[in-house]
Structure formats: structure tokens, C-alpha cells
Scaffold this motif. Structure first.
Motif, PDB file in Angstrom:
ATOM      1  N   PRO A  42       1.385  -0.890   0.132  1.00 63.42           N
ATOM      2  CA  PRO A  42       0.228   0.214   0.053  1.00 63.42           C
ATOM      3  C   PRO A  42       0.852   1.445  -0.352  1.00 63.42           C
ATOM      4  N   PRO A  43       0.332   2.072  -0.906  1.00 62.20           N
ATOM      5  CA  PRO A  43       1.665   3.544  -0.702  1.00 62.20           C
ATOM      6  C   PRO A  43       1.920   3.688   0.866  1.00 62.20           C
ATOM      7  N   GLY A  44       3.072   4.492   0.911  1.00 62.09           N
ATOM      8  CA  GLY A  44       3.531   4.578   2.114  1.00 62.09           C
ATOM      9  C   GLY A  44       5.425   4.839   1.744  1.00 62.09           C
ATOM     10  N   ASP A  45       5.788   4.826   2.894  1.00 70.61           N
ATOM     11  CA  ASP A  45       7.532   4.923   2.578  1.00 70.61           C
ATOM     12  C   ASP A  45       8.170   3.209   2.893  1.00 70.61           C
ATOM     13  N   TYR A  46       8.608   3.507   2.468  1.00 72.68           N
ATOM     14  CA  TYR A  46       9.634   1.670   3.575  1.00 72.68           C
ATOM     15  C   TYR A  46      10.550   1.558   2.889  1.00 72.68           C
ATOM     16  N   THR A  47      11.306   1.125   3.418  1.00 72.97           N
ATOM     17  CA  THR A  47      12.973   0.043   3.524  1.00 72.97           C
ATOM     18  C   THR A  47      12.873  -1.526   2.727  1.00 72.97           C
ATOM     19  N   VAL A  48      13.917  -1.598   1.973  1.00 73.26           N
ATOM     20  CA  VAL A  48      13.573  -3.036   1.099  1.00 73.26           C
ATOM     21  C   VAL A  48      15.518  -3.216   2.211  1.00 73.26           C
ATOM     22  N   GLU A  49      15.072  -4.513   2.055  1.00 72.21           N
ATOM     23  CA  GLU A  49      17.140  -5.100   2.477  1.00 72.21           C
ATOM     24  C   GLU A  49      16.595  -6.107   1.235  1.00 72.21           C
ATOM     25  N   ALA A  50      17.742  -6.542   1.164  1.00 75.43           N
ATOM     26  CA  ALA A  50      17.926  -7.641   0.547  1.00 75.43           C
ATOM     27  C   ALA A  50      19.814  -8.379   1.143  1.00 75.43           C
ATOM     28  N   PHE A  51      19.565  -9.895   1.417  1.00 76.05           N
ATOM     29  CA  PHE A  51      21.052 -10.091   1.629  1.00 76.05           C
ATOM     30  C   PHE A  51      20.896 -11.738   2.065  1.00 76.05           C
ATOM     31  N   GLU A  52      21.752 -12.158   3.024  1.00 74.47           N
ATOM     32  CA  GLU A  52      21.995 -13.662   2.775  1.00 74.47           C
ATOM     33  C   GLU A  52      22.220 -14.067   4.560  1.00 74.47           C
ATOM     34  N   HIS A  53      22.696 -15.391   4.682  1.00 72.61           N
ATOM     35  CA  HIS A  53      22.402 -15.663   6.309  1.00 72.61           C
ATOM     36  C   HIS A  53      23.584 -16.487   5.796  1.00 72.61           C
ATOM     37  N   ASN A  54      24.628 -15.757   6.709  1.00 74.44           N
ATOM     38  CA  ASN A  54      25.948 -17.074   7.593  1.00 74.44           C
ATOM     39  C   ASN A  54      25.468 -18.687   7.490  1.00 74.44           C
ATOM     40  N   MET A  55      25.775 -18.937   6.858  1.00 78.75           N
ATOM     41  CA  MET A  55      25.416 -20.497   6.540  1.00 78.75           C
ATOM     42  C   MET A  55      26.101 -21.541   8.569  1.00 78.75           C
ATOM     43  N   GLU A  56      27.026 -20.763   8.599  1.00 80.74           N
ATOM     44  CA  GLU A  56      27.672 -21.239  10.416  1.00 80.74           C
ATOM     45  C   GLU A  56      26.631 -21.041  10.949  1.00 80.74           C
ATOM     46  N   ASN A  57      25.990 -19.665  11.467  1.00 80.86           N
ATOM     47  CA  ASN A  57      25.338 -19.536  12.707  1.00 80.86           C
ATOM     48  C   ASN A  57      24.344 -18.337  12.298  1.00 80.86           C
ATOM     49  N   GLY A  58      24.344 -18.324  11.363  1.00 78.12           N
ATOM     50  CA  GLY A  58      22.165 -18.011  10.451  1.00 78.12           C
ATOM     51  C   GLY A  58      22.241 -16.517  10.701  1.00 78.12           C
ATOM     52  N   LYS A  59      23.566 -16.096  10.960  1.00 81.03           N
ATOM     53  CA  LYS A  59      23.269 -14.015  11.232  1.00 81.03           C
ATOM     54  C   LYS A  59      23.561 -13.404   9.342  1.00 81.03           C
ATOM     55  N   VAL A  60      22.557 -12.366   9.563  1.00 83.31           N
ATOM     56  CA  VAL A  60      21.919 -11.911   8.365  1.00 83.31           C
ATOM     57  C   VAL A  60      23.557 -11.341   7.939  1.00 83.31           C
ATOM     58  N   ILE A  61      23.922 -10.766   6.606  1.00 81.64           N
ATOM     59  CA  ILE A  61      25.115 -11.441   6.582  1.00 81.64           C
ATOM     60  C   ILE A  61      25.475  -9.830   4.974  1.00 81.64           C
ATOM     61  N   ASN A  62      25.631  -9.604   4.580  1.00 85.65           N
ATOM     62  CA  ASN A  62      25.834  -8.974   3.342  1.00 85.65           C
ATOM     63  C   ASN A  62      24.887  -8.017   2.814  1.00 85.65           C
ATOM     64  N   LEU A  63      24.168  -7.445   3.867  1.00 85.69           N
ATOM     65  CA  LEU A  63      22.792  -6.478   3.554  1.00 85.69           C
ATOM     66  C   LEU A  63      23.095  -5.537   2.344  1.00 85.69           C
ATOM     67  N   ASP A  64      22.282  -4.821   2.003  1.00 82.48           N
ATOM     68  CA  ASP A  64      21.952  -3.230   1.182  1.00 82.48           C
ATOM     69  C   ASP A  64      20.723  -3.384   1.547  1.00 82.48           C
ATOM     70  N   SER A  65      20.396  -2.050   1.659  1.00 85.80           N
ATOM     71  CA  SER A  65      18.756  -1.640   1.225  1.00 85.80           C
ATOM     72  C   SER A  65      19.351  -0.201   1.044  1.00 85.80           C
ATOM     73  N   LYS A  66      17.745  -0.116   0.671  1.00 88.63           N
ATOM     74  CA  LYS A  66      17.059   1.330   0.219  1.00 88.63           C
ATOM     75  C   LYS A  66      15.489   1.584   0.823  1.00 88.63           C
ATOM     76  N   ASP A  67      15.792   2.735   1.093  1.00 85.56           N
ATOM     77  CA  ASP A  67      14.686   3.443   1.108  1.00 85.56           C
ATOM     78  C   ASP A  67      13.318   4.404   0.164  1.00 85.56           C
ATOM     79  N   PHE A  68      12.349   3.448  -0.038  1.00 76.58           N
ATOM     80  CA  PHE A  68      11.368   4.227  -1.039  1.00 76.58           C
ATOM     81  C   PHE A  68      10.082   4.575  -0.657  1.00 76.58           C
ATOM     82  N   THR A  69       9.271   4.913  -1.944  1.00 71.53           N
ATOM     83  CA  THR A  69       8.113   5.255  -1.632  1.00 71.53           C
ATOM     84  C   THR A  69       7.074   4.378  -2.387  1.00 71.53           C
ATOM     85  N   VAL A  70       5.871   4.696  -2.024  1.00 71.56           N
ATOM     86  CA  VAL A  70       5.496   3.842  -2.619  1.00 71.56           C
ATOM     87  C   VAL A  70       4.045   4.652  -2.931  1.00 71.56           C
ATOM     88  N   HIS A  71       3.653   5.335  -3.580  1.00 73.35           N
ATOM     89  CA  HIS A  71       2.782   6.486  -4.043  1.00 73.35           C
ATOM     90  C   HIS A  71       1.483   5.289  -4.571  1.00 73.35           C
TER      91      HIS A  71
END
Lengths: 166, 328
Positions: free
Chosen positions: B299-328
Motif C-alpha cells: 500500500p502507499p507509504g514509505d518503506y525500506t527494502v533489505e536484501a541479504f544472505e544468511h551466514n551458513m554457520e550461524n544464521g546471522k544476516v550478512i551482506n545486507l544492502d538496503s534502500k529507502d523508497f516510497t510507494v505512491h
């Protein structure tokens, strides 16, 4: 010359000082997780004060000072858990880290524990951060004479508690 | 006194060794997040080059700066000369390279245009940094520079690209003690990737100051010429939407990745809360880059999208990139 806004100041000073400050706080606190929290708190506080600081050198001094102060408060809060065997501070043993070297460093940590809080702070600022007497005095808000005496008494104690085990 | 000096040296050594075992994880993102009381709506803006009146020492290069112009249809970008888009490489919070486009005056010398842009550009994404900017004349770091640096020439000859600067590029802040949180060699890679991309070449890069090869770049010693390091790139980068974009729903998010087993995990946040998430498979995997894409209904609003992978050993979020964007 224009100056940074607060975000840019935090980002740039983070790049320049974060690792070293976390290491300093870890040496003071013996707990990396708490150290990271303390240092992050300091950066957040600096962000709020940036309009007054406006100068990277002043900001670096401010960060140093608040890391020492906040570490001291964190230690006070932790009195209940006091006096356990000091743990090695980091989690990354290096390949050439022999048993002997680890023991020697563990002895160093025990010996540092035997000092007063002030002596420990002065010695870490001097021998880890490599600060001048004047900068240590400013960081801890004590006189240069006091820096000298804490430093020489601290070293004298280490000579007997750590020095003989070499 | 000698005893004190001995003990001091021993203590310094012991403390240094003990300290080096402490490797803090990146904390900048959480620091900056905590300085924001509520997610603020970011104005959509683009970077437009503004051609200034001064000429650099070479007499050929028009000095320019980037200014943000709100995306208002009544505001025309200043048109003074032909511009072209160049890809610049910045560093992210993990000290990996990420790319961004900049519009620059096109002098016909693509290598020179790109390095000039690298010395001037501020990345739109607040998670990206450009330390090269600290060397340039219009840098606004507030730190005293030894002297502002400009690039004199970028010359591909045979299997070598020589980038010549008119001043030192080793440390823009000689009076400040630097203990970089990211690998300083990344800075040389920023230049190498930017120059190679501009010239469409994979030749090694030789950095010189007034014709003499330099031995360190932005606090790191370098062995010249410098080859591109394929592992310098961030394993996940979102290319669309751009930081601050306004898009319609369903929104398509796309980028490049080289993650373990091609897995790219994503989530969309609003006011810090995850509103939807999922995962997708990229055409790139295990160190080889390829495109990924997914679509989200919002729905319309302000959002942040994050894309990343999980560290295979401990499940931690790694290699994250994010962008703020608006849906009109």
C-alpha cells in the motif's frame, strides 16, 4: 571551509576511531559486547552534540572521554559480578598465539586488575592509545601531575605483580 | 626510569596483542538508526552536476560540484555542457565496494571524467561512503587538508592505466590518527574499479603523483600496479529502486548478487517493522555475479527494502544492502 553535518561526522569518525575505541573499552571492561554497546552509546551522544562540537579533533577527544567515563559507570553497575577470573578479551586467537603468550597476557590482565581504576585508565590511555600526558589529563579531567603519579605508581605495581613472572 | 620504560614497552606490546583479538562487528548502521527518532520521509532527489566557472590547473577540466535538486518538474537541471553517466564505486558499511551512477560533464576523456567525479561525489545512499572525496578541493570534512588534490591525467597505455594526481593521496588528514574500521585497501580498489569501468578495460592501475609512482594510497601501502580484486565487491547490491525513489505497486526490486548457492533473502520494513519478506534465487552464485529480482505488493507509504544472505554457520544476516523508497 564548510563542515560536516551530524550524520557525516558520525560516519567519518566511526571509520577513523570505532575499532580502536571498542578495543579500549574492551580492555577496560573485559567484555566485548558491553564495550560495543558503550562505544555506540558514545557515538549516538556525539551525534546529538555535533552542532556544538563541529570539530573532528574535539569530537575525537569527546568520544575518548565519554568512552572512559561510560566504561567506568558500566563497571560500577557490574560490581555484583566482580572478581571472576579475567577472561581473555577477544575472541580471535591468532595462529601464532602460543600457550605461553596467552598465559603471559592473562597474567597481564590479572596484574592490571590489581591496580586502581584510575591507574588502569591512565596506563591504557598511555600505552594502548599512545596519548600524551596532556591529552590523558584532559581526557580524565585530572592534572598532569596526577597523570604522572598514577602512571608511575601503576607501572611500579606491575613491576612486582607482572614483572617477576617473566 | 629504565625499569619503567621497559615495563611500559612490555605493557604496550601486551595491550596491543590483546586488543587486536577484538574485532567488533560493524556498528554504524545501528548507531545511525538510533539517532533517528522516527523514520523521516526522504525527499526524492537526484544529483545534477553544476558547472563552475573556475578552471583547474590543467586548463581543460571544468570544476564541478554535485548538488541535490528536489525532483520538482518545474526545476530544470542546469544545462551547460554535455553530460554522461559514469559508474563510481563507493564503500558500504562492511567495507565492500558498491556502485552508483553519477552524471558528469563529458569532456571526452572518460577516465579523467570518472576520477574527477570520484573526487567529488557524495553517494545518495546514506550507507555508502566515498573517502576519495576527502582528498579533493571542495571536501567538507572540516579537517585540515595537507593540500587539495586534483587528478591530472588518466592514460591507458598498453596493459597499464596510469592515473596521475598533482598531490599526495596517501593520507588526507596527516594530523588525525586513523584506525580504519574497514580495510584501507578497499580505497585503492574504489579507484581501480571506477577507472577500469570508465575505460572498459581490465588493465592494472598505476597511481602516480606528478609522474612518480606512489607507495601508499589512503593510509594503505600498495604494490603497484594494482589489479582489480574480484572479492572487493559487495555480494549483494540492490540497483533498483534507487535510494529515495518513488515507485508504484507492485514494486519490482532488482540488483546483483553472488551469494552462497544463489540465495537472496529479502524483507520490506516500514517504521522498523517487517511488513513482508521472502527469498529469491539469483542468476549469480558462489562468487559469480548475476541479477536477482522480486516483486512486492505494498500500500502507499514509505518503506525500506533489505536484501541479504544468511551466514551458513550461524544464521546471522550478512551482506545486507538496503534502500529507502516510497510507494505512491
Amino acid at each position: 571551509m564548510t563542515t560536516w553535518d551530524a550524520d557525516e561526522a558520525v560516519s567519518q569518525l566511526y571509520g577513523a576511531h570505532y575499532t580502536r575505541l571498542v578495543r579500549l573499552a574492551t580492555l577496560l571492561l573485559r567484555d566485548q559486547a558491553v564495550a560495543e554497546e558503550v562505544v555506540q552509546d558514545c557515538f549516538v551522544a556525539m551525534h546529538g552534540k555535533w552542532s556544538r562540537l563541529r570539530d573532528p579533533d574535539k569530537a575525537a577527544a569527546y568520544l575518548r572521554q565519554s568512552v572512559v567515563n561510560r566504561s567506568r559507570s558500566a563497571l560500577r553497575r557490574r560490581t555484583v559480578a566482580a572478581r571472576h577470573e579475567p577472561e581473555p578479551v577477544g575472541s580471535h586467537p591468532s595462529a601464532e598465539d602460543s600457550m605461553l603468550e596467552r598465559e603471559r597476557r592473562a597474567e597481564m590482565l590479572v596484574a592490571l586488575d590489581g591496580l586502581s581504576q584510575r591507574q588502569r585508565e591512565v596506563l591504557l590511555l598511555r600505552y594502548y592509545l599512545d596519548l600524551s600526558e596532556a591529552d590523558i589529563a584532559e581526557t580524565l579531567r585530572i592534572s598532569r601531575g596526577a597523570v604522572k603519579s598514577h602512571s608511575s605508581r601503576g607501572l611500579a605495581t606491575l613491576r612486582t605483580t607482572w614483572g617477576e613472572s617473566r | 626510569m629504565n625499569d619503567h620504560d621497559d615495563m611500559g614497552a612490555r605493557l604496550a606490546r601486551g595491550l596491543q596483542e590483546e586488543a587486536e583479538r577484538v574485532r567488533p562487528e560493524s556498528g554504524l548502521q545501528s548507531i545511525l538508526a538510533r539517532t533517528r527518532p522516527a523514520p523521516a520521509r526522504r525527499p526524492r532527489s537526484h544529483w545534477w552536476p553544476v558547472v563552475g566557472g573556475t578552471l583547474a590547473t590543467g586548463g581543460l577540466v571544468a570544476a564541478f560540484a554535485f548538488v541535490a535538486v528536489d525532483d520538482d518538474p518545474t526545476v530544470e537541471p542546469p544545462v551547460a555542457t554535455a553530460t554522461s553517466a559514469v559508474t563510481l564505486y563507493f564503500t558500504n558499511l562492511d567495507g565492500k565496494l558498491v556502485s552508483g551512477l553519477a552524471e558528469v560533464p563529458d569532456t571526452g576523456d572518460h577516465g579523467l571524467d570518472a576520477v574527477n567525479a570520484l573526487l567529488a561525489a557524495t553517494p545518495e545512499d546514506p550507507d555508502y561512503f566515498n573517502t576519495w572525496r576527502s582528498l579533493s578541493a571542495d571536501n567538507d570534512s572540516g579537517l585540515e587538508l595537507s593540500s587539495p588534490v586534483t587528478v591530472s591525467s588518466v592514460e591507458p597505455v598498453g596493459n597499464l592505466i596510469t592515473v596521475d594526481f598533482d598531490g599526495p593521496v596517501d593520507n588526507p588528514w596527516p594530523l588525525t590518527q586513523i584506525d580504519w574500521a574497514i580495510d584501507p585497501e578497499t580505497f585503492s580498489q574504489q579507484l581501480v574499479w571506477t577507472v577500469q569501468n570508465a575505460l572498459d578495460s581490465d588493465a592494472g592501475v598505476l597511481v602516480t603523483m606528478n609522474g612518480e609512482a606512489v607507495d601508499s594510497i589512503l593510509t594503505a601501502e600498495v604494490r603497484q600496479p594494482i589489479a582489480e580484486d574480484p572479492y572487493a565487491l559487495a555480494p549483494v547490491q540492490i540497483e533498483s529502486p534507487n535510494q529515495g525513489d518513488t515507485v508504484s505497486s507492485p514494486a519490482t526490486v532488482s540488483g546483483q548478487s553472488a551469494t552462497f548457492e544463489a540465495n537472496v533473502v529479502w524483507r520490506v520494513k516500514q517504521n522498523g517493522q517487517v511488513v513482508t519478506d521472502g527469498f529469491t534465487t539469483s542468476e549469480g552464485a558462489n562468487g559469480v555475479f548475476g541479477p536477482f529480482e522480486f516483486t512486492v505488493n505494498l500500500p502507499p507509504g514509505d518503506y525500506t527494502v533489505e536484501a541479504f544472505e544468511h551466514n551458513m554457520e550461524n544464521g546471522k544476516v550478512i551482506n545486507l544492502d538496503s534502500k529507502d523508497f516510497t510507494v505512491h
